[in-house]
Enzyme design. Structure first.
Site, PDB file in Angstrom:
ATOM      1  N   GLY A 145       4.700   0.468  11.562  1.00 56.47           N
ATOM      2  CA  GLY A 145       3.535   1.117  10.972  1.00 56.47           C
ATOM      3  C   GLY A 145       3.254   0.559   9.591  1.00 56.47           C
ATOM      4  O   GLY A 145       4.115  -0.061   8.948  1.00 56.47           O
ATOM      5  N   CYS A 146       2.034   0.777   9.099  1.00 54.28           N
ATOM      6  CA  CYS A 146       1.628   0.203   7.819  1.00 54.28           C
ATOM      7  C   CYS A 146       2.411   0.803   6.651  1.00 54.28           C
ATOM      8  O   CYS A 146       2.930   0.064   5.793  1.00 54.28           O
ATOM      9  CB  CYS A 146       0.136   0.373   7.608  1.00 54.28           C
ATOM     10  SG  CYS A 146      -0.479   2.064   7.785  1.00 54.28           S
ATOM     11  N   TYR A 147       2.512   2.128   6.574  1.00 50.52           N
ATOM     12  CA  TYR A 147       3.303   2.745   5.509  1.00 50.52           C
ATOM     13  C   TYR A 147       4.764   2.310   5.615  1.00 50.52           C
ATOM     14  O   TYR A 147       5.417   2.003   4.608  1.00 50.52           O
ATOM     15  CB  TYR A 147       3.225   4.268   5.585  1.00 50.52           C
ATOM     16  CG  TYR A 147       2.001   4.890   4.995  1.00 50.52           C
ATOM     17  CD1 TYR A 147       1.656   4.693   3.656  1.00 50.52           C
ATOM     18  CD2 TYR A 147       1.174   5.708   5.758  1.00 50.52           C
ATOM     19  CE1 TYR A 147       0.527   5.284   3.105  1.00 50.52           C
ATOM     20  CE2 TYR A 147       0.048   6.305   5.218  1.00 50.52           C
ATOM     21  CZ  TYR A 147      -0.271   6.091   3.891  1.00 50.52           C
ATOM     22  OH  TYR A 147      -1.383   6.690   3.348  1.00 50.52           O
ATOM     23  N   ALA A 150       5.358  -1.231   4.176  1.00 54.84           N
ATOM     24  CA  ALA A 150       5.381  -1.308   2.708  1.00 54.84           C
ATOM     25  C   ALA A 150       6.651  -0.703   2.142  1.00 54.84           C
ATOM     26  O   ALA A 150       7.296  -1.279   1.245  1.00 54.84           O
ATOM     27  CB  ALA A 150       4.157  -0.600   2.131  1.00 54.84           C
TER      28      ALA A 150
END
Length: 330
Positions: A145-147, A150
């Site tokens: 996932g994007c979160y 990061a």
């Protein structure tokens, strides 16, 4: 050349994946699936396609037809529950950009995604592909996932060097992180001139972050009045190691993730529309804590760019092939 099929091309991640495939020197587009646009020319997806002498995009077909092609590489850009119910193609590399195959524990899907996983016995066949920390293995790849991307880029190399009880993360993402489907929380009247926390204490990416790190973190996401871009601020306490040195050593050879010089802060403007990530490291002068900030594009390194990066690794190609990493954005 490897032939590519994309299921769910009309969504944000599907369009971004399509764009990278068209720019990739080793990938040849074979099938483009979209149930809402099946039977129509590619220009129905975007009028800019199939013009100016670029590589052509075939007429769109249904997602089922795109999957049945069993291409060398299949990208699943579908909603979580829909992707979970699919039997993956029996050949080729399959990269799932949804959350349907990220968690190892089948029971966790009901808790974090709101549905019982329909194919729990197949989860063990999927590997979690975050190239800089857990390179993909096998042919079935769960794209992070994007979160999670990061936060794991910021904390993954530090997992054994920080007080695990001290980690607090605040993160912010643009509207495209919620997908293309309409909902009140992404309506322009709600988002514009507003910043709002959401899924406080209950965001689904918490589970994959804890799975990858080996411990849970306190994470609060916020919605920004922007189309794209994600910034995660991670507050940690070192157990003795130099945080900056650890991160610099881990990413020294990376052409995707860069640890910025001291005093330089990560910025969304520099990573939007790219597949790179920036890390900044700062000491908190008033406490004994360190602040690690990661900026990336939620549709780039947080989704489509990472999916293509995973394929590059599996095929042994240059890791940055087809990625957007060069140039100066204004």
């Amino acid at each position: 050349m490897a032939y590519v099929s994309i299921a769910g091309a009309a969504g944000y991640t599907g369009q971004e994946t399509l764009d990278r495939v068209l720019a990739h020197p080793e990938l040849e587009l074979y099938a483009v699936g979209s149930d809402s646009l099946a039977g129509q020319d590619a220009t129905a997806l975007d009028p800019r396609l199939n013009r100016n002498g670029g590589r052509r995009v075939p007429r769109l077909i249904t997602n089922a037809a795109a999957l049945a092609c069993e291409a060398d590489v299949t990208f699943l850009c579908l909603p979580h529950e829909e992707a979970a119910a699919l039997e993956p193609p029996t050949r080729g590399v399959v990269v799932d950009l949804s959350g349907a195959h990220r968690l190892e524990d089948p029971a966790a899907y009901e808790t974090w995604y709101g549905f019982a996983h329909p194919r729990p016995d197949g989860l063990s066949g999927w590997s979690y592909g975050l190239p800089e920390l857990s390179p993909p293995e096998g042919r079935l790849i769960a794209n992070p996932g994007c979160y999670a991307t990061a936060i794991l880029l910021a904390l993954g190399p530090l997992a054994d060097a920080v007080d695990r009880e001290s980690v607090v993360v605040d993160a912010m993402s643009g509207m495209t992180g919620a997908g293309r489907g309409l909902k009140p929380s992404t309506h322009a009247g709600f988002v514009l001139e507003n910043v709002s926390p959401y899924k406080v204490g209950a965001h689904q990416h918490v589970a994959e972050i804890a799975q990858a790190l080996g411990f849970a973190v306190s994470f609060t996401p916020h919605l920004l009045p922007l189309r794209r871009g994600l910034l995660a601020t991670c507050n940690v306490r070192s157990t003795g190691a130099d945080i900056r040195e650890l991160l610099q050593a881990h990413y020294a050879e990376s052409h995707v993730v860069r640890v910025l010089p001291e005093g330089v802060v990560p910025e969304l403007a520099r990573v939007q529309h790219t597949d790179g990530a920036e890390l900044g490291v700062f000491e908190d002068r008033h406490t004994d804590r360190t602040i690690v900030i990661c900026a990336l594009d939620n549709l780039g390194k947080g989704a489509a760019g990472q999916a293509v990066q995973n394929v590059n690794l599996l095929y042994g190609w240059e890791q940055t092939a087809g990625l957007r990493l060069d140039g100066v954005l204004v």
